[in-house]
Each structure stands twice: as C-alpha cells, then as structure tokens.
Design a protein around this motif. Structure first.
Motif, PDB file in Angstrom:
ATOM      1  N   ASP A  18      -4.807   3.732  -0.599  1.00  0.00           N
ATOM      2  CA  ASP A  18      -4.755   3.510   0.842  1.00  0.00           C
ATOM      3  C   ASP A  18      -3.957   4.622   1.522  1.00  0.00           C
ATOM      4  O   ASP A  18      -2.874   4.997   1.047  1.00  0.00           O
ATOM      5  N   PRO A  19      -4.458   5.154   2.625  1.00  0.00           N
ATOM      6  CA  PRO A  19      -3.763   6.270   3.292  1.00  0.00           C
ATOM      7  C   PRO A  19      -2.473   5.881   3.997  1.00  0.00           C
ATOM      8  O   PRO A  19      -1.791   6.747   4.539  1.00  0.00           O
TER       9      PRO A  19
ATOM     10  N   LYS B 176     -12.834  10.687   3.961  1.00  0.00           N
ATOM     11  CA  LYS B 176     -11.488  11.232   4.004  1.00  0.00           C
ATOM     12  C   LYS B 176     -10.782  10.701   5.243  1.00  0.00           C
ATOM     13  O   LYS B 176     -11.266  10.828   6.343  1.00  0.00           O
ATOM     14  N   LYS B 177      -9.642  10.116   5.022  1.00  0.00           N
ATOM     15  CA  LYS B 177      -8.836   9.601   6.126  1.00  0.00           C
ATOM     16  C   LYS B 177      -7.441  10.164   5.989  1.00  0.00           C
ATOM     17  O   LYS B 177      -6.806  10.009   4.954  1.00  0.00           O
ATOM     18  N   ARG B 178      -6.985  10.863   6.995  1.00  0.00           N
ATOM     19  CA  ARG B 178      -5.683  11.506   6.891  1.00  0.00           C
ATOM     20  C   ARG B 178      -4.584  10.467   6.700  1.00  0.00           C
ATOM     21  O   ARG B 178      -4.664   9.350   7.203  1.00  0.00           O
ATOM     22  N   ARG B 179      -3.574  10.838   5.947  1.00  0.00           N
ATOM     23  CA  ARG B 179      -2.460   9.926   5.724  1.00  0.00           C
ATOM     24  C   ARG B 179      -1.762   9.654   7.043  1.00  0.00           C
ATOM     25  O   ARG B 179      -1.369  10.564   7.760  1.00  0.00           O
ATOM     26  N   GLN B 180      -1.608   8.386   7.340  1.00  0.00           N
ATOM     27  CA  GLN B 180      -1.073   8.002   8.641  1.00  0.00           C
ATOM     28  C   GLN B 180       0.450   7.996   8.674  1.00  0.00           C
ATOM     29  O   GLN B 180       1.062   8.223   9.696  1.00  0.00           O
TER      30      GLN B 180
ATOM     31  N   TYR C 206     -10.901   8.383   0.318  1.00  0.00           N
ATOM     32  CA  TYR C 206     -10.714   6.938   0.245  1.00  0.00           C
ATOM     33  C   TYR C 206     -12.036   6.263  -0.088  1.00  0.00           C
ATOM     34  O   TYR C 206     -13.064   6.606   0.530  1.00  0.00           O
TER      35      TYR C 206
ATOM     36  N   LYS D  40      -2.983  11.802  -6.257  1.00  0.00           N
ATOM     37  CA  LYS D  40      -3.666  12.723  -5.357  1.00  0.00           C
ATOM     38  C   LYS D  40      -2.862  13.999  -5.128  1.00  0.00           C
ATOM     39  O   LYS D  40      -3.426  15.053  -4.832  1.00  0.00           O
TER      40      LYS D  40
ATOM     41  N   ASP E 288      -8.879  13.727  -2.975  1.00  0.00           N
ATOM     42  CA  ASP E 288      -8.175  13.082  -1.861  1.00  0.00           C
ATOM     43  C   ASP E 288      -9.177  12.491  -0.878  1.00  0.00           C
ATOM     44  O   ASP E 288      -9.417  13.025   0.195  1.00  0.00           O
TER      45      ASP E 288
END
Length: 595
Positions: A339-340, A256-260, A397, A377, A395
C-alpha cells in the motif's frame, strides 16, 4: 463495513469531457475566423442542447445531471456538418439527444453515438459532403490535442485511421491536405473512440475501425455514409461485448500510485504506545539447539498471525509448508509495503534487521528452504547476510500481493485457487517474521503491532506500536491527531466509528478528508477499472449486475478472485466505489445457500 481508497484520482468523466469539448471548439476556430456569424449559430445550438438534455434528465431522474456530454454531441454534429441550416441542425440535434441517447437510458447506456444520429439526418436531408475542413495550419493545435483521446479505444482508433488512409490512397488523395480536410484524426480520435459506443476488445475494435473508416469513404464523399458506418460499427461493438466475456484490455496496466506519506528512514518518528517493556535480550529458557517442534510451539503459544492483513495463524501456515510435497521450498519475507500509504514495514527492515534475521533463522530450523528472499521496493541501505538474498520488486500497486510477489520473485504463476503454502512457498510479512523473533527468542505474545499513523492533511506519517484492542480514538488522542479513518492502508480504508479498535487486520490510522464517491449514472465505459485490476476482472460488468440486483449473473466472472486492493475505485472516472460492489459479491458468494 464499506472500505474505499482514501484518495482518488483527480480525473473524472466531467473533466475529460470538458477537455474534449475544448478540442472540438479548436476545430471550429478557422471557420469562425472566416465567418464570425457562425459563432452565434454554434451558441444557439449549444444552448438548445444543454436545455433539452437538462430537461429530459430532470424529468427522468428528478434532479439535474452533468450535461457536458450533450455539449459534445452538439459540437461533433456541428463540426462535421458545415453548410447545414440552423433549423436543420436543431431538428437533427433533437433527434440525436432523444433517439440517440435518452431512449436508451441516457449517458453511458446508449449503444450508438448520438452525434452520428444527428449527422446521418443532416447528411440525408441536405446532402452534406466531405471534406468538412479547409486544410489550414490553424487546425494543427486541435489535431495534436486530439491524439491523447486515442487512449480510450486505441485499436478502434488505429483501425479507423488505417481505413480512412487506405480510402484516401485509393482515391489518390493521400496528402497532408487530404488527411486534414477529411478530418481523419477527428474521426479516429474523437468519434470512434467514444468508450460508451465502441468495444475495447482489440481484434474486434481494430476490424470495426477499419470498416468504419474505409467502406464509406471508398464509396464516395457522403457524410451520411460515414455516420451510418459508425452507427453500424456501434451495433457490432455492442454485439461483440455481449457475446464475449473477455475483458477488453489487451494488457494489464501496472497501477503506479505515488507514495502519499512522506518517509525518510533517518527521521521517521517511532512511538511505542503498547506499554510493553523494552526487549531484555534472548529468553533464558531458550535452548541454543531449539528444534522445529519447540519453535512452532512458541509461535502458536504467542498466537503469531499474519500481520500483512490476512491475520491467518502463522503456526498453521508454517506446518502447511512443512507438509507440502514440493521438491523445493521457498521463503519470501514481504517487505514490499504494497500500500502506498504504509511506512512501518520499511522502518522495521531498516531498524530491526538483526531481529528479522533471527526470525528467519528460526524458520530455517523448521523448513529447509531452497531460497530465502527479503523483498522490498526500495532496498537502498538494507543489508542481510547469506543465505538471505535481497530483491527489489517493481514499484507498482499491488506488487506486494502474495501471488504477484511470487510471480515477481520466483517467476511462478499460481492459479487463484492454489494455496502457495501447499506448494511449499511461505510468504510472510516482515512484521510477522519480527513477531516470530519476539515469540521464540523473547517469549513475547503477539498482542501488539506496528501501524502507520498518517496525517493526510499535512502529508506526513509516523510509525506507532500499539496494543491490539486499543480504541482508535484513544490512540489518536495520545498521538495528538484527530483521526477518522482505519484500515489496511491508504487504498483500503474505512470510517472509524466511536468503538473502533486496533485489530489484527489494521495497519493504518489516518486523519484526512473523505474522498468524493458518488453513484454517478454516467459511467463512460472507459474500461480503466478492468485495466488496473490485478486479477483481470471485468469490474464494470460485476458492478452493473450488483446495481441491477442480479448478483447471480456476476458469479460466472469469478468475483472471488478479487484482491480487494481498491484500484478500481481509485481510477473510476464516474466516482463510484466499485471495489465495495465487488466485495458485496464476494460476501454473497461465501454465504450458505438459503434453505
């Protein structure tokens, strides 16, 4: 050109080793409170260890390297050998660093724990006995802070904890005081969990941990026996890793990578820089009962391609599905925005849903789909009419990768060498479906595309429509942003050169700072790269063979299965761009054999 995640985890080997060192210092606080003079001997050992390690590294590599690992060796040996004379500690520490670490190649390459080498010598010379601590509530902070380090080798840690507990039970000493004084948590969480020297393979690690914890403690209270047991299990770990090509991680960690990029469908800016006239409605020459051949002809004439990143000709992909022998055929519109750092797919779903619905209708005239799914998502505020169904995907990646999406939506697991379209499954990016609408309904060629333009410094983004072939510098100047990055997204970017253009595979332009990537010599073998790999590849081994100039040995691990998601580079604690190394293997694999 080498690509990389534009962002990196804030964790690193150096920071984690510093945290570990802090916990070891906490273990010694009760001792220093009782005997303040011992602080001086600890500082002397620390200085000696740092100087020796730095000198050897400089001699071998002609440059200084981080010596935090040497400090950890110092404090593990010092903590587990109370009562040993300082001169003996210095002698043992020299042996630990030279014969336990540097003779094997240095940090990250030693198959045995250096601190255990020094502890074995001290145990033999001075008959150091366990327990090593006086049970005290002052040790509770150190014990509690030790527990997170189990994450590196959880099965070996649980095995050693079980083995030591069983040995204490055998000796009728299984009490809170016994567990604390024998340092069960320290041995289990800070010693056997050393990722460089202990296997990550679950069954082997658990058995090795039990043996290391039970056998020496059941036989007596010799610290030397405990150290020898760990060294033996280190050797067994190396053998287990050498004999088996299985990845050590029991389960894949969903990354999990937070949306940048900040995104709100209400206020996300949209700019059309393509120069195209606004859509004038349905083309006059479009028959209401248009059949599949004409639809495909228009899609091919407009040169519609896969906008998700593959850029594969869409007409050919649809024909493959039409010719598939599958009893049921499925359409998945991929709006998962894998992609985030991307925001334009969600913008399309929100602002062009009618056009996407019409694109789906053209596809339905070509293929009698059993199910039609729009996957995203975040489905809040989205609406599509039957027979289209809207599905929320997990949600993480890269949940939007084609076969991962198929698994989540259709509960079908396809092998890496299976082509989904040949199985009757058509997965199209939402922008591809929008382009089908434009090609069939408006006779518009697929010569422009939507991209996300990000300002990584301000953490904002906007949706842009630009013409294919536009120079990146021109686009960024018109947008009022000085950008240097281009690629498929925030996890798969590269530095844009002066002549870079927006091509079919470009989804993302950005301004920002270059992430720190270093070719560190000190891989800790933590296994995070394999844990986050959606293809379950042994990434560390693949990168090792590239570094050693032995790519042919890496081919047995099937690097062609790599999804090029960049997750391994993002999590690498050594700061390596591992994804680039695996990409190099894939490139070599695709080259024709030498004549």
């Amino acid at each position: 050109m080498t690509s990389f995640p534009l962002i990196r985890t804030r964790l690193s080997n150096e920071r984690l080793m510093t945290a570990l060192l802090s916990v070891l210092i906490l273990y010694n606080l009760p001792r220093w409170i009782a005997r303040p003079a011992d602080v001086g001997s600890a500082l002397l050992l620390l200085l000696f260890g740092l100087v020796l390690d730095t000198a050897v590294n400089y001699f071998r590599f002609h440059r200084p390297l981080c010596a935090v690992s040497a400090a950890i060796t110092v404090f593990i040996q010092y903590t587990l050998s109370p009562g040993a004379p300082v001169w003996g500690e210095l002698l043992a520490l020299m042996a630990a660093l030279l014969f336990g670490k540097h003779i094997w190649g240095g940090a990250g390459k030693n198959p045995i724990n250096p601190a255990m080498v020094g502890l074995l010598i001290l145990g033999l010379l001075f008959q150091v006995k366990m327990p090593v601590f006086i049970a005290s509530y002052w040790l509770l902070p150190a014990i509690v802070l030790s527990l997170p380090f189990m994450a590196f080798r959880p099965f070996a840690a649980l095995g050693m904890m079980s083995g030591m507990t069983a040995a204490l039970l055998l000796h009728q000493n299984l009490t809170w005081a016994g567990l604390v004084s024998y340092g069960v948590v320290l041995w289990s969480c800070l010693v056997i969990t050393d990722p460089v020297t202990t296997t990550a393979k679950p069954p082997e690690g658990f058995v090795i941990g039990i043996l290391a914890g039970f056998a020496p403690l059941a036989a007596g209270d010799s610290t030397a026996a405990m150290a020898l047991a760990v060294l033996v299990t280190n050797s067994l770990s190396a053998a287990a890793d050498h004999l088996s090509s299985r990845t050590g991680m029991p389960v894949h960690l969903k990354f999990k990578k937070r949306r940048q990029i900040l995104f709100s469908r209400e206020n996300t800016a949209y700019h059309d820089m393509s120069g195209d006239a606004p859509p004038a409605g349905i083309a006059a020459d479009m028959p209401a009962d248009m059949m599949a051949d004409e639809i495909l002809r228009r899609i091919g004439r407009s040169k519609v391609f896969g906008f998700g990143g593959a850029a594969f000709p869409t007409e050919q992909k649809i024909r493959t599905v039409m010719n598939a022998k599958a009893s049921e055929k499925h359409l998945i519109v991929n709006g998962a925005e894998c992609d985030p750092g991307l925001i334009h797919d969600k913008w399309l779903l929100t602002h062009r849903s009618d056009a996407i619905m019409q694109g789906i209708e053209w596809l339905r005239r070509c293929v009698p789909f059993a199910t039609i799914t729009v996957a995203a998502k975040n489905i809040a505020g989205l609406a599509f009419s039957p027979p289209v169904r809207l599905r929320r995907v997990p949600d993480y990646y890269p949940a939007g990768a084609e076969k991962i999406l198929i698994r989540n939506i259709l509960r079908m697991n396809l092998d890496y060498n299976v082509i989904p379209a040949a199985e009757g499954i058509l997965v199209l990016n939402v922008q591809t479906v929008f382009s089908i609408y434009e090609a069939v309904s408006l006779n518009r060629p697929a010569d422009s595309r939507l991209i996300t333009l990000a300002d990584m410094n301000a953490n904002t983004g906007r949706v842009m429509r630009v013409r294919l072939g536009s120079k990146v510098q021109d686009v960024m100047e018109k947008a009022g942003t000085a950008g240097i990055f281009i690629g498929g997204g925030i996890m798969n970017a590269r530095i844009a050169d002066a002549d870079a253009v927006v091509g079919e595979t470009v989804n993302f332009l950005a301004a920002g700072r270059y992430p720190k990537y270093i070719e560190s010599l000190q891989c800790s073998r933590c296994g995070l790269c394999s844990a986050v790999c959606p293809a379950r590849l042994p990434v560390r081994e693949l990168a090792f063979f590239v570094d050693e100039g032995k790519p042919e040995r890496a081919m047995r691990f099937h690097p062609e299965q790599c999804l090029s998601c960049g997750s391994c580079s993002y999590v690498c604690l050594a700061g390596k761009n591992l994804a680039a190394k695996v990409a190099e293997l894939k490139k070599q694999q695709s080259l024709p054999p030498a004549p």
